[in-house]
Design a protein around this motif. Structure first.
Motif, PDB file in Angstrom:
ATOM      1  N   PRO A   4      40.231  25.817  34.201  1.00  0.00           N
ATOM      2  CA  PRO A   4      39.670  24.831  33.275  1.00  0.00           C
ATOM      3  C   PRO A   4      38.365  25.332  32.645  1.00  0.00           C
ATOM      4  O   PRO A   4      37.649  26.135  33.240  1.00  0.00           O
ATOM      5  N   GLY A   5      38.088  24.844  31.450  1.00  0.00           N
ATOM      6  CA  GLY A   5      36.865  25.242  30.763  1.00  0.00           C
ATOM      7  C   GLY A   5      35.609  24.864  31.514  1.00  0.00           C
ATOM      8  O   GLY A   5      34.556  25.453  31.307  1.00  0.00           O
ATOM      9  N   SER A   6      35.731  23.913  32.416  1.00  0.00           N
ATOM     10  CA  SER A   6      34.561  23.449  33.173  1.00  0.00           C
ATOM     11  C   SER A   6      34.336  24.239  34.468  1.00  0.00           C
ATOM     12  O   SER A   6      33.467  23.891  35.258  1.00  0.00           O
ATOM     13  N   MET A   7      35.108  25.304  34.666  1.00  0.00           N
ATOM     14  CA  MET A   7      34.968  26.081  35.896  1.00  0.00           C
ATOM     15  C   MET A   7      33.566  26.675  35.998  1.00  0.00           C
ATOM     16  O   MET A   7      33.015  27.156  35.003  1.00  0.00           O
ATOM     17  N   PRO A   9      30.587  29.129  36.403  1.00  0.00           N
ATOM     18  CA  PRO A   9      30.480  30.558  36.050  1.00  0.00           C
ATOM     19  C   PRO A   9      30.610  31.491  37.251  1.00  0.00           C
ATOM     20  O   PRO A   9      31.209  32.557  37.135  1.00  0.00           O
ATOM     21  N   ALA A  10      30.080  31.100  38.389  1.00  0.00           N
ATOM     22  CA  ALA A  10      30.177  31.953  39.578  1.00  0.00           C
ATOM     23  C   ALA A  10      31.638  32.120  39.997  1.00  0.00           C
ATOM     24  O   ALA A  10      32.050  33.217  40.403  1.00  0.00           O
ATOM     25  N   MET A  11      32.427  31.067  39.887  1.00  0.00           N
ATOM     26  CA  MET A  11      33.847  31.150  40.246  1.00  0.00           C
ATOM     27  C   MET A  11      34.598  32.006  39.230  1.00  0.00           C
ATOM     28  O   MET A  11      35.468  32.802  39.604  1.00  0.00           O
ATOM     29  N   VAL A  12      34.267  31.855  37.952  1.00  0.00           N
ATOM     30  CA  VAL A  12      34.886  32.679  36.913  1.00  0.00           C
ATOM     31  C   VAL A  12      34.619  34.155  37.202  1.00  0.00           C
ATOM     32  O   VAL A  12      35.524  34.987  37.155  1.00  0.00           O
ATOM     33  N   GLN A  13      33.378  34.472  37.507  1.00  0.00           N
ATOM     34  CA  GLN A  13      32.998  35.863  37.783  1.00  0.00           C
ATOM     35  C   GLN A  13      33.732  36.385  39.015  1.00  0.00           C
ATOM     36  O   GLN A  13      34.230  37.510  39.021  1.00  0.00           O
ATOM     37  N   ARG A  14      33.823  35.568  40.044  1.00  0.00           N
ATOM     38  CA  ARG A  14      34.500  35.982  41.280  1.00  0.00           C
ATOM     39  C   ARG A  14      35.983  36.247  41.021  1.00  0.00           C
ATOM     40  O   ARG A  14      36.539  37.256  41.452  1.00  0.00           O
ATOM     41  N   MET A  15      36.628  35.342  40.300  1.00  0.00           N
ATOM     42  CA  MET A  15      38.047  35.534  39.975  1.00  0.00           C
ATOM     43  C   MET A  15      38.231  36.798  39.144  1.00  0.00           C
ATOM     44  O   MET A  15      39.167  37.574  39.383  1.00  0.00           O
ATOM     45  N   ASN A  16      37.353  37.015  38.181  1.00  0.00           N
ATOM     46  CA  ASN A  16      37.454  38.199  37.325  1.00  0.00           C
ATOM     47  C   ASN A  16      37.343  39.474  38.163  1.00  0.00           C
ATOM     48  O   ASN A  16      38.135  40.409  37.992  1.00  0.00           O
ATOM     49  N   GLN A  17      36.389  39.509  39.071  1.00  0.00           N
ATOM     50  CA  GLN A  17      36.215  40.689  39.919  1.00  0.00           C
ATOM     51  C   GLN A  17      37.444  40.915  40.801  1.00  0.00           C
ATOM     52  O   GLN A  17      37.905  42.055  40.952  1.00  0.00           O
TER      53      GLN A  17
END
Length: 71
Positions: A4-7, A9-17
């Motif tokens: 979701p767009g409301s995720m 940022p730390a979770m987005v970065q973790r998933m990306n890594q």
């Protein structure tokens, strides 16, 4: 993978890594190559730009083909 767009940022970065780490595995690269998968991985910004381009491309295709949802 998307969220979701409301995720946060730390979770987005973790998933990306985590996803980048998996995509760098030789066996995963081999399987993706076998099915003709396009280049994946990279930064969060790169993925956001890719998604935006895909959305624009398919929106144009849908409009040009006069595709409408039924229901």
């Amino acid at each position: 993978m998307v969220g979701p767009g409301s995720m946060r940022p730390a979770m987005v970065q973790r998933m990306n890594q985590d996803i980048d780490r998996v995509l760098a595995m030789p066996d995963v690269q081999e399987k993706l190559a076998q099915v003709g998968a396009e280049d994946g991985g990279g930064s969060v910004r790169r993925f956001a730009d890719f998604m935006k381009q895909e959305q624009e491309k398919y929106a144009k295709t849908i409009k040009d083909a006069k595709i409408v949802a039924e229901g």
